[in-house]
Design a protein around this motif. Structure first.
Motif, PDB file in Angstrom:
ATOM      1  N   LYS A 168    -105.245  18.435  27.826  1.00  0.00           N
ATOM      2  CA  LYS A 168    -106.646  18.051  27.933  1.00  0.00           C
ATOM      3  C   LYS A 168    -106.791  16.538  28.156  1.00  0.00           C
ATOM      4  O   LYS A 168    -107.416  16.106  29.110  1.00  0.00           O
ATOM      5  CB  LYS A 168    -107.372  18.459  26.647  1.00  0.00           C
ATOM      6  CG  LYS A 168    -108.865  18.262  26.699  1.00  0.00           C
ATOM      7  CD  LYS A 168    -109.558  18.555  25.380  1.00  0.00           C
ATOM      8  CE  LYS A 168    -108.985  19.743  24.649  1.00  0.00           C
ATOM      9  NZ  LYS A 168    -109.639  20.010  23.374  1.00  0.00           N
TER      10      LYS A 168
ATOM     11  N   GLU B  95    -102.805  17.834  18.802  1.00  0.00           N
ATOM     12  CA  GLU B  95    -103.854  18.867  18.794  1.00  0.00           C
ATOM     13  C   GLU B  95    -103.237  20.266  18.823  1.00  0.00           C
ATOM     14  O   GLU B  95    -103.651  21.156  18.074  1.00  0.00           O
ATOM     15  CB  GLU B  95    -104.795  18.686  19.983  1.00  0.00           C
ATOM     16  CG  GLU B  95    -105.892  19.738  20.027  1.00  0.00           C
ATOM     17  CD  GLU B  95    -106.827  19.586  21.213  1.00  0.00           C
ATOM     18  OE1 GLU B  95    -107.466  20.585  21.564  1.00  0.00           O
ATOM     19  OE2 GLU B  95    -106.922  18.482  21.782  1.00  0.00           O
ATOM     20  N   GLU B  96    -102.256  20.455  19.686  1.00  0.00           N
ATOM     21  CA  GLU B  96    -101.597  21.761  19.774  1.00  0.00           C
ATOM     22  C   GLU B  96    -100.954  22.134  18.443  1.00  0.00           C
ATOM     23  O   GLU B  96    -101.107  23.264  17.956  1.00  0.00           O
ATOM     24  CB  GLU B  96    -100.533  21.737  20.870  1.00  0.00           C
ATOM     25  CG  GLU B  96     -99.748  23.035  20.959  1.00  0.00           C
ATOM     26  CD  GLU B  96     -98.567  22.932  21.916  1.00  0.00           C
ATOM     27  OE1 GLU B  96     -97.502  23.460  21.554  1.00  0.00           O
ATOM     28  OE2 GLU B  96     -98.717  22.344  23.002  1.00  0.00           O
TER      29      GLU B  96
ATOM     30  N   PRO C 188    -100.684  17.887   9.608  1.00  0.00           N
ATOM     31  CA  PRO C 188    -102.072  18.351   9.713  1.00  0.00           C
ATOM     32  C   PRO C 188    -102.772  18.242   8.369  1.00  0.00           C
ATOM     33  O   PRO C 188    -102.114  18.234   7.325  1.00  0.00           O
ATOM     34  CB  PRO C 188    -101.923  19.818  10.147  1.00  0.00           C
ATOM     35  CG  PRO C 188    -100.571  20.220   9.667  1.00  0.00           C
ATOM     36  CD  PRO C 188     -99.718  18.967   9.682  1.00  0.00           C
TER      37      PRO C 188
ATOM     38  N   LEU D  22    -100.472  21.389  25.670  1.00  0.00           N
ATOM     39  CA  LEU D  22    -101.844  21.243  26.114  1.00  0.00           C
ATOM     40  C   LEU D  22    -101.948  19.954  26.913  1.00  0.00           C
ATOM     41  O   LEU D  22    -101.206  19.009  26.673  1.00  0.00           O
ATOM     42  CB  LEU D  22    -102.778  21.153  24.908  1.00  0.00           C
ATOM     43  CG  LEU D  22    -102.878  22.377  24.005  1.00  0.00           C
ATOM     44  CD1 LEU D  22    -103.740  22.067  22.794  1.00  0.00           C
ATOM     45  CD2 LEU D  22    -103.450  23.551  24.760  1.00  0.00           C
TER      46      LEU D  22
ATOM     47  N   ALA E 147    -101.710  20.958  15.427  1.00  0.00           N
ATOM     48  CA  ALA E 147    -102.761  21.145  14.423  1.00  0.00           C
ATOM     49  C   ALA E 147    -103.390  22.525  14.532  1.00  0.00           C
ATOM     50  O   ALA E 147    -103.664  23.172  13.514  1.00  0.00           O
ATOM     51  CB  ALA E 147    -103.819  20.055  14.563  1.00  0.00           C
ATOM     52  N   GLU E 148    -103.615  22.972  15.763  1.00  0.00           N
ATOM     53  CA  GLU E 148    -104.205  24.301  15.958  1.00  0.00           C
ATOM     54  C   GLU E 148    -103.305  25.404  15.408  1.00  0.00           C
ATOM     55  O   GLU E 148    -103.779  26.487  15.099  1.00  0.00           O
ATOM     56  CB  GLU E 148    -104.466  24.544  17.447  1.00  0.00           C
ATOM     57  CG  GLU E 148    -105.630  23.750  17.987  1.00  0.00           C
ATOM     58  CD  GLU E 148    -105.823  23.898  19.488  1.00  0.00           C
ATOM     59  OE1 GLU E 148    -105.003  24.595  20.151  1.00  0.00           O
ATOM     60  OE2 GLU E 148    -106.789  23.316  20.007  1.00  0.00           O
ATOM     61  N   ASN E 149    -102.021  25.104  15.296  1.00  0.00           N
ATOM     62  CA  ASN E 149    -101.063  26.074  14.771  1.00  0.00           C
ATOM     63  C   ASN E 149    -100.625  25.742  13.345  1.00  0.00           C
ATOM     64  O   ASN E 149     -99.681  26.336  12.834  1.00  0.00           O
ATOM     65  CB  ASN E 149     -99.836  26.142  15.697  1.00  0.00           C
ATOM     66  CG  ASN E 149    -100.190  26.732  17.042  1.00  0.00           C
ATOM     67  OD1 ASN E 149    -100.401  27.925  17.160  1.00  0.00           O
ATOM     68  ND2 ASN E 149    -100.285  25.887  18.063  1.00  0.00           N
ATOM     69  N   GLY E 150    -101.298  24.771  12.711  1.00  0.00           N
ATOM     70  CA  GLY E 150    -100.977  24.384  11.338  1.00  0.00           C
ATOM     71  C   GLY E 150     -99.599  23.760  11.184  1.00  0.00           C
ATOM     72  O   GLY E 150     -98.980  23.885  10.131  1.00  0.00           O
ATOM     73  N   LYS E 151     -99.127  23.085  12.226  1.00  0.00           N
ATOM     74  CA  LYS E 151     -97.782  22.526  12.222  1.00  0.00           C
ATOM     75  C   LYS E 151     -97.805  21.006  12.231  1.00  0.00           C
ATOM     76  O   LYS E 151     -98.742  20.379  12.726  1.00  0.00           O
ATOM     77  CB  LYS E 151     -96.998  23.005  13.443  1.00  0.00           C
ATOM     78  CG  LYS E 151     -96.767  24.498  13.469  1.00  0.00           C
ATOM     79  CD  LYS E 151     -95.974  24.883  14.692  1.00  0.00           C
ATOM     80  CE  LYS E 151     -95.747  26.385  14.777  1.00  0.00           C
ATOM     81  NZ  LYS E 151     -94.917  26.729  15.932  1.00  0.00           N
TER      82      LYS E 151
ATOM     83  N   ASP F  69    -102.456  15.197  22.720  1.00  0.00           N
ATOM     84  CA  ASP F  69    -102.437  16.610  23.096  1.00  0.00           C
ATOM     85  C   ASP F  69    -101.412  17.384  22.269  1.00  0.00           C
ATOM     86  O   ASP F  69    -101.677  18.504  21.822  1.00  0.00           O
ATOM     87  CB  ASP F  69    -102.137  16.775  24.586  1.00  0.00           C
ATOM     88  CG  ASP F  69    -103.308  16.394  25.483  1.00  0.00           C
ATOM     89  OD1 ASP F  69    -104.457  16.357  25.000  1.00  0.00           O
ATOM     90  OD2 ASP F  69    -103.065  16.140  26.678  1.00  0.00           O
TER      91      ASP F  69
END
Length: 169
Positions: A9, A123-124, A167, A7, A126-130, A120
């Motif tokens: 952002k 965040e990526e 995370p 990502l 965390a969004e995948n629980g990693k 970034d």
């Protein structure tokens, strides 16, 4: 995610983008690698030719090691406004995103770019629980940045620490 890039952002606010590593990037990557070893090389009484030879040998060994041990990694050049400014080597495992290597040219350090790239990546993950993991030399000036971002030492590897960001459960 485009082209397996992370990502971007926060990094995009710095006009940072990523592109796959290409063979013609090798001279840049050699200069980048050398820049990460300057403090160490300043302490040895070698000629510039000897220092460059040593740096090239170490770069070749590191590059071969990474290619062999991380066959599924994403090999990226970090660019700002179309100019190569760093590298990001990343492997996405099932439980962790492992930063194999991240480095910026000296003139780009301390400007918030590294932090943005790392945020970034966090965040990526965390969004995948990693988790996010990276080996960092104990004396690396960026160690304080990793600590501020929540990375903790999970293993002492001698010269390096294995750091992980986890995370929230």
């Amino acid at each position: 995610m485009k082209n397996n890039s992370p990502l971007s952002k926060r990094a995009a606010r710095h006009e940072v983008s990523y592109r796959p590593l290409m063979p013609e990037d090798m001279p840049f990557l050699r200069r980048l690698y050398r820049s990460t070893r300057e403090a160490e090389l300043a302490r040895v009484p070698w000629s510039e030719t000897e220092k460059q030879s040593f740096s090239d040998m170490q770069f070749n060994a590191q590059h071969a090691h990474y290619q062999e041990h991380y066959p599924d990694a994403v090999w990226l050049v970090i660019e700002q406004s179309g100019k190569a400014i760093g590298r990001l080597y990343l492997e996405r495992w099932s439980s962790e995103h492992r930063i194999i290597d991240i480095a910026l040219m000296p003139e780009m350090r301390g400007a918030g770019i590294g932090r943005a790239v790392l945020e970034d990546l966090i965040e990526e993950a965390a969004e995948n629980g990693k988790a996010v993991g990276i080996h960092v030399e104990k004396m690396n000036p960026a160690m304080s940045l990793y600590r501020r971002l929540g990375f903790e030492t999970v293993e002492d590897k001698g010269v390096y620490d294995l750091l992980k960001w986890q995370p929230a459960s």
